[in-house]
Every structure is written in structure tokens, then in C-alpha cells.
Design a protein around this motif. Structure first.
Motif, PDB file in Angstrom:
ATOM      1  N   TRP A 157      37.679  34.843  43.474  1.00  0.00           N
ATOM      2  CA  TRP A 157      37.651  35.854  44.551  1.00  0.00           C
ATOM      3  C   TRP A 157      36.227  36.067  45.049  1.00  0.00           C
ATOM      4  N   MET A 158      35.282  36.114  44.118  1.00  0.00           N
ATOM      5  CA  MET A 158      33.865  36.296  44.498  1.00  0.00           C
ATOM      6  C   MET A 158      33.399  35.146  45.393  1.00  0.00           C
ATOM      7  N   ALA A 159      33.794  33.918  45.025  1.00  0.00           N
ATOM      8  CA  ALA A 159      33.397  32.743  45.814  1.00  0.00           C
ATOM      9  C   ALA A 159      34.010  32.806  47.209  1.00  0.00           C
ATOM     10  N   TYR A 160      35.271  33.265  47.310  1.00  0.00           N
ATOM     11  CA  TYR A 160      35.938  33.392  48.605  1.00  0.00           C
ATOM     12  C   TYR A 160      35.223  34.430  49.471  1.00  0.00           C
ATOM     13  N   ALA A 161      34.853  35.556  48.842  1.00  0.00           N
ATOM     14  CA  ALA A 161      34.124  36.603  49.578  1.00  0.00           C
ATOM     15  C   ALA A 161      32.780  36.088  50.069  1.00  0.00           C
ATOM     16  N   GLN A 162      32.114  35.284  49.220  1.00  0.00           N
ATOM     17  CA  GLN A 162      30.810  34.714  49.586  1.00  0.00           C
ATOM     18  C   GLN A 162      30.920  33.809  50.822  1.00  0.00           C
ATOM     19  N   ALA A 163      32.070  33.127  50.973  1.00  0.00           N
ATOM     20  CA  ALA A 163      32.246  32.173  52.086  1.00  0.00           C
ATOM     21  C   ALA A 163      32.149  32.856  53.444  1.00  0.00           C
ATOM     22  N   PHE A 164      32.561  34.131  53.547  1.00  0.00           N
ATOM     23  CA  PHE A 164      32.511  34.828  54.844  1.00  0.00           C
ATOM     24  C   PHE A 164      31.089  34.947  55.384  1.00  0.00           C
ATOM     25  N   GLU A 165      30.100  34.942  54.472  1.00  0.00           N
ATOM     26  CA  GLU A 165      28.713  35.127  54.912  1.00  0.00           C
ATOM     27  C   GLU A 165      28.167  33.923  55.670  1.00  0.00           C
ATOM     28  N   VAL A 166      28.923  32.814  55.695  1.00  0.00           N
ATOM     29  CA  VAL A 166      28.434  31.623  56.401  1.00  0.00           C
ATOM     30  C   VAL A 166      28.301  31.888  57.907  1.00  0.00           C
ATOM     31  N   ILE A 167      29.158  32.744  58.481  1.00  0.00           N
ATOM     32  CA  ILE A 167      29.118  32.982  59.936  1.00  0.00           C
ATOM     33  C   ILE A 167      27.809  33.669  60.336  1.00  0.00           C
TER      34      ILE A 167
END
Length: 535
Positions: free
Chosen positions: A433-443
């Protein structure tokens, strides 16, 4: 005793499987995302693509670029599919959805390398996606009232156009696009907005015609004598050929005397004149046909102060029928006033180097035409693609009247909320879940990199502001700082984000679920038809 080897696949077939294949697929998807990553946002760069025929396309639209790239890696074609689905469903966010999908895969890659089963990852990010969409529904802002709705539509269109080549004129085009969509009926059919491109002039000379405009069709002698301006117009829309036909090469007539031949010729002329007379008696003063209108008919209409044009494209006829009413007739035997289209005024006008026919003040007025001007042909083509995206966004925003702040604000807030929820989860799922949340910061990170800003510094400021419950804090590219993007009117329809998150997550799950690729050997004929026996 040795067992004989089992040969299952044809010699030369590529067969890759296991953990290495999943990692290979993830790497391929990241390479696809890298090819369009730099086009994201207002300061994104353009790509110039030359196809196999030598035609050049300049664009920063993710779906257009991926469509033109001949991607042969099987798993990577998933990225092209999600960009196309985003373009068809919403119209904008095509680059975002590909970049987000690639980032989710990048975050999951270390777990795959460490031996975590892909199904555990798929289950975790599926649940995390559901939670993110629930948070998105709680965050979106509903817009009500006609005045507020129009203002919201203009701001959404301007936000979309801010990342395009026409960003300098985004306010001008945003208002034009909103006016165009507002002329349509409740179903908002996209094909009722015609876009015509005319080389020459500048962007500010582009205009919206609340009616129909199309390029003057091929005309025969006698056309010059016809009037080019009418008011209170009655339009006959035909799918009928109004010209004398030459006899077929294989036709045969056996005649005993000259008068019989003359009767055959006269009959053909009389059939044509009868058709023309019925059109004239119906009260029509503008005659348009999908099929040719010959020189005899053209001069006949000119003598009676009627305007005619043949070989009109089908889509223009359809839009004219939607705007002016009437019906497209395949015979004139029962033509009368009830089947004629009606509009306030018709005129012909020079636009650049071309002549255009304009129909305005239409009785139904549920179609419109955008007339685009510009210098280079590629520039007008890209302007058309940009306006298509803006039109799609305004249509979606009108049907789903809720918005969120753009510029990375909503992604940072979703990242924070999913991360906070993940802290309450026990076991290894917390890391997923933490990794998925981190992915949003790419934008927001990519927006900073494309604008030449310090991504690390800006992201730290964004995290700090969102931790203090400033949920609409995002990147203000023009001030090169962090600001309240809701107050700065950087608005996007929430359906764009919802669609992007869903599509990106589904694509990531699909790629993670593929653990084997079998590529059959090509036939020696290259897929061509086999030869006949004995050849």
C-alpha cells in the motif's frame, strides 16, 4: 533409460517465463512511459514523429504519440491501449495515465525481485485503488448554477489547453470550446462539432460559427451567375445526381429511324428538367447534393436565382440537417416545404485562399463549426488535436459537474490519505500500500522536472503543506512555487482523475499477472497467401 525429449512448440518459437519475464515486461512499460514523460504539463516538450511514408507529426498528446509509435513488445502494447481508452473515454490525461501506470509497476518491481508472488501485489493494489477512488469521491467539489457551471467549464478547458501548443491563447479557445459544446443537444454528440482547418492568418482569426460552414465544392460553368447571399433560406438536401449521363459502353439501342433516337434523347432531358422543376416548385433556394450537380442543372438554377453545390461530404450534410432540419432525399418525386431545411442566412465568403459556404441562424441550431487559422500545417493539426481534447473535457465536465484541483494537488492528497490508511494495515500488505501511495507522487515530480524546477524541494514543500491539511496545495508552474491550485483556478473534472487511476491500476495488474510470453515463429512467406500446388 533416458526419456525422449517432448517437443511441444515449433522450432524457433520464443518462450520466456518466470520472474525474469515479469521484470522484463515492467522494464518495457517504463521505456514506453519514458518516451512521453517529458510531454506532461504546461512546460512539457513536443515530439516530432516521422512515419513510414515520411509524413511528420508534431504533438505532445500522449495518445497521438503512442498511436504513431510502432511498439512491437507484446506487454508494452498495454500502455498504448490505456492511453487510447483514456483518450476515447475522457479526452485528456493520456500522458498522466501512462506515467502513473509505469510508476506503479516501478514501485512493485523490488517486491517481484524479492520473490513476492504477483497475485499478492495485484490484490493489494486493487484494494488500494478502491480506497483512492473513495477518497477522490469525498474530495471532489460539485458545481451548481448556470453561471458557476459555465465558469467551471471554461476553467477546465483552459487547464487542458495550458499544456498544449496553443497555451498562449488558451482563454480565447476555452471560451470558444465551451460555446461550441453549449450549442449541442442534451446528448452532446461529438460529430455535430465540425472542425475546418484553413492555412494562413493567425490563431486569433479562428472563429466559431453557430451553424455549419464547409469549403465550396467543385462547381460547373454557370456557378458565377448564382446569388451568393440569401436570407430566410430554404435548403433542399439531396442524395440525387442532377446531370445527364453518358451511355454505358456496353449499352445497345436498336432504332429504326432518327425520330426514335431523338425521342430517347428528349426523354433523358425531360427527366432531368422534371427533377429540376420539382425542386424549384418546392420553394427551395439552396440545393445541396452528395452526388454531382452537372452544368445543365447549374445554369438552370442560376437562371432562377437559386444556389446549388454538389459533391458535399456526408458529415457536412449530416451536420447541416441537424442544424437546419429537413431530410436528405434520395428522390425528388415528393419534395415539398416540410422536408426542406431552414436557416436565417446563407452566404459565401473568402477564408484565406479558400471560399467557404456559411449557414447561420439555423432553425434547430444544434450543430456548430470551428474554423481554425494558423501558419504551418502541422501547427493547425496540433491545434485541432488540442481542441478535441478540450471539447472532450468540457463534454465530460458538463455531464459530471464535479471538479478537483490539478497541478499535482489531488495526487499529493491521495498519496497522503492512502499512506495514512496503510499505517493501520498489518503484515506485508502495508509495504504494498505504501508503494502504491508513493506512485501518485510521480505526477507532481514530473511536472517539476519538465518545468526545470527542483523536484526534491517542491515535493518536500508539498508534503509539508498537505500534512497541515492544505488539501489543494499544488505546483504553480507560472510562479514556480507551491500554491492553492483551487484558488488559482487550475481545475480538472474529477472523472479524468478517476478514469486515469482506474486504467493505470488495471494496466499494472495486467502486466504483473503475465509470467510467460510465447511468440510463434513467423511463416517463411511472412503471412502472405501460400502458393498453389506445383508452384
Amino acid at each position: 533409460m533416458m526419456r525422449p525429449p517432448i517437443i511441444l512448440l515449433k522450432d524457433g518459437t520464443e518462450n520466456k517465463q518466470g520472474k525474469g519475464q515479469i521484470i522484463s515486461n515492467i522494464n518495457a512499460c517504463q521505456i514506453v512511459a519514458d518516451s512521453i514523460r517529458t510531454t506532461l504539463g504546461p512546460r512539457g516538450l513536443d515530439k516530432l514523429i516521422v512515419d513510414s511514408k515520411g509524413a511528420t507529426t508534431i504533438s505532445n498528446d500522449g495518445a497521438t504519440i503512442l498511436k504513431l509509435l510502432d511498439i512491437v513488445f507484446p506487454a508494452a502494447s498495454t500502455m498504448v491501449d490505456i492511453a487510447r481508452s483514456q483518450d476515447a473515454e475522457v479526452g485528456d490525461g493520456t500522458t498522466s495515465v501512462v506515467v502513473l501506470a509505469a510508476e506503479i509497476l516501478k514501485q512493485m518491481k523490488p517486491f517481484v525481485e524479492d520473490g513476492v508472488h504477483p497475485q499478492l501485489l495485484i490484490r493489494a493494489i486493487g484494494k488500494a485503488c478502491e480506497k483512492a477512488l473513495k477518497y477522490l469521491a469525498d474530495l471532489e467539489i460539485k458545481i451548481s448554477g448556470a453561471g458557476e457551471l459555465r465558469e467551471m467549464l471554461v476553467k477546465c478547458a483552459a487547464t487542458t489547453l495550458s499544456s498544449k501548443l496553443v497555451s498562449q491563447e488558451r482563454q480565447f479557445f476555452a471560451n470558444m470550446v465551451v460555446d461550441a459544446v453549449n450549442t449541442l443537444d442534451v446528448n452532446l454528440p461529438l460529430d455535430m462539432i465540425g472542425i475546418k482547418k484553413v492555412n494562413g492568418g493567425n490563431l486569433n482569426e479562428s472563429r466559431l460559427i453557430k451553424g455549419v460552414a464547409f469549403q465550396k465544392a467543385f462547381s460547373y460553368a454557370g456557378f458565377e451567375m448564382q446569388p451568393k447571399k440569401y436570407s430566410n433560406v430554404k435548403i433542399a438536401l439531396l442524395n440525387v445526381e442532377l446531370e445527364l449521363k453518358a451511355e454505358k459502353d456496353n449499352a445497345e439501342m436498336r432504332l429504326t429511324n432518327v425520330t426514335d433516337f431523338q425521342a430517347v434523347v428528349d426523354a433523358e432531358w425531360n427527366i432531368l428538367y422534371d427533377k429540376l422543376q420539382k425542386i424549384h416548385d418546392s420553394g427551395a433556394n439552396v440545393v445541396l447534393s452528395k452526388l454531382p450537380i452537372g452544368d445543365v442543372a447549374t445554369q438552370w438554377f442560376a437562371d432562377r436565382d437559386m444556389f446549388c453545390a454538389g459533391r458535399i461530404p456526408q458529415d457536412d450534410l449530416d451536420r447541416l440537417m441537424a442544424a437546419c432540419g429537413g431530410s436528405v432525399l434520395t428522390t425528388v418525386s415528393q419534395i415539398d416545404d416540410s422536408v426542406l431545411g431552414k436557416c436565417g442566412k446563407f452566404y459565401e465568403q473568402q477564408v484565406g485562399s479558400e471560399r467557404y459556404n456559411f449557414f447561420e441562424d439555423c432553425s434547430k441550431a444544434q450543430a456548430c463549426t470551428l474554423l481554425l487559422r494558423g501558419g504551418a500545417e502541422q501547427f493547425i493539426e496540433e491545434t485541432e488535436r488540442s481542441l478535441h481534447d478540450a471539447i472532450m473535457i468540457v463534454r465530460r465536465a458538463k455531464k459530471n459537474d464535479s471538479i478537483v484541483a490539478g497541478g499535482g494537488a489531488i495526487e499529493m492528497e491521495l498519496s497522503r490519505l492512502v499512506r495514512e490508511f496503510a499505517r493501520e494495515i498489518e503484515g506485508k500488505d502495508q509495504a504494498f500500500w505504501m508503494a502504491y501511495a508513493q506512485a501518485f507522487e510521480v505526477i507532481p515530480r514530473q511536472l517539476c522536472q519538465n518545468a526545470g524546477l527542483d523536484a526534491l524541494d517542491i515535493l518536500n514543500k508539498l508534503r509539508h503543506r498537505h500534512a497541515q491539511n492544505e488539501k489543494w496545495a499544488g505546483i504553480d508552474i507560472h510562479r514556480e512555487a507551491v500554491g492553492d491550485n483551487l484558488a488559482a483556478c487550475v481545475w480538472e473534472p474529477s472523472i479524468v482523475k478517476r478514469n486515469a487511476i482506474t486504467a493505470a491500476t488495471e494496466a499494472a495488474c495486467l502486466v504483473l499477472s503475465i509470467d510467460q510470453t510465447v511468440k510463434n515463429v513467423r511463416t517463411p512467406s511472412g503471412g502472405a497467401m501460400p502458393g498453389l500446388p506445383g508452384q
